[in-house]
Design a protein around this motif. Structure first.
Motif, PDB file in Angstrom:
ATOM      1  N   MET A  27      17.366 -17.347   6.683  1.00 21.16           N
ATOM      2  CA  MET A  27      16.504 -16.529   7.696  1.00 21.16           C
ATOM      3  C   MET A  27      15.816 -17.473   8.593  1.00 21.16           C
ATOM      4  N   SER A  28      15.945 -17.333  10.180  1.00 24.06           N
ATOM      5  CA  SER A  28      15.493 -18.071  11.127  1.00 24.06           C
ATOM      6  C   SER A  28      14.205 -17.596  11.444  1.00 24.06           C
ATOM      7  N   THR A  29      13.449 -18.467  11.927  1.00 27.07           N
ATOM      8  CA  THR A  29      12.150 -18.313  12.291  1.00 27.07           C
ATOM      9  C   THR A  29      11.939 -17.461  13.651  1.00 27.07           C
ATOM     10  N   PRO A  30      11.198 -16.443  13.676  1.00 27.06           N
ATOM     11  CA  PRO A  30      11.119 -15.661  15.004  1.00 27.06           C
ATOM     12  C   PRO A  30      10.353 -16.308  16.031  1.00 27.06           C
ATOM     13  N   LYS A  31      10.669 -15.933  16.977  1.00 25.61           N
ATOM     14  CA  LYS A  31       9.825 -16.345  18.264  1.00 25.61           C
ATOM     15  C   LYS A  31       8.497 -16.064  18.171  1.00 25.61           C
ATOM     16  N   HIS A  32       7.577 -17.003  18.570  1.00 23.59           N
ATOM     17  CA  HIS A  32       6.123 -16.918  18.205  1.00 23.59           C
ATOM     18  C   HIS A  32       5.610 -15.524  18.516  1.00 23.59           C
ATOM     19  N   ASP A  33       5.998 -14.785  19.741  1.00 22.65           N
ATOM     20  CA  ASP A  33       5.326 -13.486  20.276  1.00 22.65           C
ATOM     21  C   ASP A  33       6.189 -12.350  19.382  1.00 22.65           C
ATOM     22  N   GLU A  34       6.972 -12.730  18.266  1.00 23.24           N
ATOM     23  CA  GLU A  34       7.665 -11.746  17.572  1.00 23.24           C
ATOM     24  C   GLU A  34       7.443 -11.811  16.183  1.00 23.24           C
ATOM     25  N   ILE A  35       6.338 -12.619  15.646  1.00 27.71           N
ATOM     26  CA  ILE A  35       6.104 -12.693  14.478  1.00 27.71           C
ATOM     27  C   ILE A  35       5.504 -11.504  13.811  1.00 27.71           C
ATOM     28  N   GLY A  36       5.857 -11.098  12.721  1.00 29.04           N
ATOM     29  CA  GLY A  36       5.274  -9.942  11.961  1.00 29.04           C
ATOM     30  C   GLY A  36       6.255  -8.821  12.197  1.00 29.04           C
ATOM     31  N   ALA A  37       6.046  -7.844  11.365  1.00 24.72           N
ATOM     32  CA  ALA A  37       6.900  -6.756  11.274  1.00 24.72           C
ATOM     33  C   ALA A  37       6.181  -5.435  10.871  1.00 24.72           C
ATOM     34  N   MET A  38       6.754  -4.356  11.436  1.00 26.20           N
ATOM     35  CA  MET A  38       5.904  -3.041  11.043  1.00 26.20           C
ATOM     36  C   MET A  38       6.636  -2.623  10.018  1.00 26.20           C
ATOM     37  N   ILE A  39       5.689  -2.074   8.938  1.00 27.65           N
ATOM     38  CA  ILE A  39       6.021  -1.508   7.678  1.00 27.65           C
ATOM     39  C   ILE A  39       5.831   0.021   7.679  1.00 27.65           C
ATOM     40  N   SER A  40       6.358   0.580   6.511  1.00 23.78           N
ATOM     41  CA  SER A  40       5.933   2.261   6.473  1.00 23.78           C
ATOM     42  C   SER A  40       4.545   2.121   5.814  1.00 23.78           C
ATOM     43  N   LEU A  41       3.709   3.223   5.616  1.00 22.32           N
ATOM     44  CA  LEU A  41       2.517   3.310   5.180  1.00 22.32           C
ATOM     45  C   LEU A  41       2.571   3.496   3.740  1.00 22.32           C
ATOM     46  N   ALA A  42       3.834   3.845   3.239  1.00 24.17           N
ATOM     47  CA  ALA A  42       3.973   3.696   1.744  1.00 24.17           C
ATOM     48  C   ALA A  42       4.048   2.214   1.269  1.00 24.17           C
ATOM     49  N   GLU A  43       4.881   1.612   2.125  1.00 25.27           N
ATOM     50  CA  GLU A  43       4.989   0.225   1.769  1.00 25.27           C
ATOM     51  C   GLU A  43       3.487  -0.555   1.631  1.00 25.27           C
ATOM     52  N   ALA A  44       2.785  -0.164   2.730  1.00 28.12           N
ATOM     53  CA  ALA A  44       1.228  -0.824   2.879  1.00 28.12           C
ATOM     54  C   ALA A  44       0.701  -0.344   1.674  1.00 28.12           C
ATOM     55  N   GLY A  45       0.744   0.906   1.392  1.00 27.33           N
ATOM     56  CA  GLY A  45      -0.195   1.502   0.178  1.00 27.33           C
ATOM     57  C   GLY A  45       0.143   0.948  -0.969  1.00 27.33           C
ATOM     58  N   LYS A  46       1.330   0.709  -1.335  1.00 27.81           N
ATOM     59  CA  LYS A  46       1.820  -0.024  -2.496  1.00 27.81           C
ATOM     60  C   LYS A  46       1.269  -1.263  -2.597  1.00 27.81           C
ATOM     61  N   GLY A  47       1.331  -2.097  -1.563  1.00 24.44           N
ATOM     62  CA  GLY A  47       0.753  -3.563  -1.544  1.00 24.44           C
ATOM     63  C   GLY A  47      -0.832  -3.611  -1.867  1.00 24.44           C
ATOM     64  N   HIS A  48      -1.442  -2.430  -1.010  1.00 28.26           N
ATOM     65  CA  HIS A  48      -3.054  -2.579  -1.000  1.00 28.26           C
ATOM     66  C   HIS A  48      -3.478  -2.096  -2.715  1.00 28.26           C
ATOM     67  N   SER A  49      -2.597  -1.071  -3.139  1.00 30.37           N
ATOM     68  CA  SER A  49      -2.750  -0.902  -4.881  1.00 30.37           C
ATOM     69  C   SER A  49      -2.700  -1.956  -5.429  1.00 30.37           C
ATOM     70  N   HIS A  50      -1.652  -3.009  -5.261  1.00 30.10           N
ATOM     71  CA  HIS A  50      -1.498  -4.047  -6.071  1.00 30.10           C
ATOM     72  C   HIS A  50      -2.661  -4.966  -5.869  1.00 30.10           C
ATOM     73  N   TRP A  51      -2.933  -5.292  -4.706  1.00 29.24           N
ATOM     74  CA  TRP A  51      -4.124  -6.019  -4.306  1.00 29.24           C
ATOM     75  C   TRP A  51      -5.661  -5.490  -4.977  1.00 29.24           C
ATOM     76  N   LEU A  52      -5.752  -4.372  -4.935  1.00 26.26           N
ATOM     77  CA  LEU A  52      -7.055  -3.539  -5.505  1.00 26.26           C
ATOM     78  C   LEU A  52      -6.946  -4.099  -6.794  1.00 26.26           C
ATOM     79  N   LYS A  53      -5.853  -3.559  -7.742  1.00 25.45           N
ATOM     80  CA  LYS A  53      -5.503  -3.992  -9.123  1.00 25.45           C
ATOM     81  C   LYS A  53      -6.020  -5.428  -9.448  1.00 25.45           C
ATOM     82  N   GLU A  54      -5.412  -6.459  -8.791  1.00 24.22           N
ATOM     83  CA  GLU A  54      -5.380  -7.678  -9.060  1.00 24.22           C
ATOM     84  C   GLU A  54      -6.813  -8.288  -8.551  1.00 24.22           C
ATOM     85  N   LYS A  55      -7.475  -7.859  -7.489  1.00 17.12           N
ATOM     86  CA  LYS A  55      -8.757  -8.342  -7.038  1.00 17.12           C
ATOM     87  C   LYS A  55      -9.957  -7.610  -7.819  1.00 17.12           C
TER      88      LYS A  55
END
Length: 146
Positions: A1-29
């Motif tokens: 995978m190539s490195t994106p241009k600096h002004d293109e770093i990041g990606a938009m994800i779905s609310l469901a993906e974000a929620g899943k990651g947040h749930s994992h973080w809450l449980k771990e933290k």
């Protein structure tokens, strides 16, 4: 995978993906999915402050550093994980007035957390070099969705 241009770093994800990651973080933290009254689960910055960083000459994005902060939440002083932001340039270098300086240079052993219970004017007066780094997020709980 190539490195994106600096002004293109990041990606938009779905609310469901974000929620899943947040749930994992809450449980771990915090060990549970429902945060308690003093569990900081998010921080917020306003558009005006983010744009101040992005409007700096040569800014291509914002780098967020993890810090410890102290806020008063529900009548109790709580130290929690937080972030501060600084603009970066096309080479990925932090943008600030002193090109020989860096956040890394100012790291200290056994340093105290940023104390957001102290008024901003007092914190700026105690900080040589002025304001170049975005700070003073509003934590949730205190400022939350809904």
């Amino acid at each position: 995978m190539s490195t994106p241009k600096h002004d293109e770093i990041g990606a938009m994800i779905s609310l469901a993906e974000a929620g899943k990651g947040h749930s994992h973080w809450l449980k771990e933290k915090h060990g549970h999915l429902e945060p308690g009254d003093h569990d900081v689960v998010a921080v917020s910055f306003g558009k005006k402050r983010l744009m101040e960083l992005l409007d700096k000459p040569g800014a291509m994005g914002i780098r967020f550093y993890f810090v410890k902060s102290t806020n008063e939440i529900n009548g109790k002083k709580i130290t929690h994980d937080d972030i501060v932001g600084i603009a970066f340039d096309e080479h990925g270098k932090d943008i600030h007035a002193d090109k020989t300086d860096s956040i890394k240079k100012h790291r200290t052993e056994n340093s105290s957390p940023l104390d957001h219970t102290v008024p901003m004017a007092a914190r700026l007066a105690a900080s040589p070099g002025g304001a170049e780094v975005l700070d003073t997020s509003l934590p949730c709980p205190k400022f939350c969705n809904g």
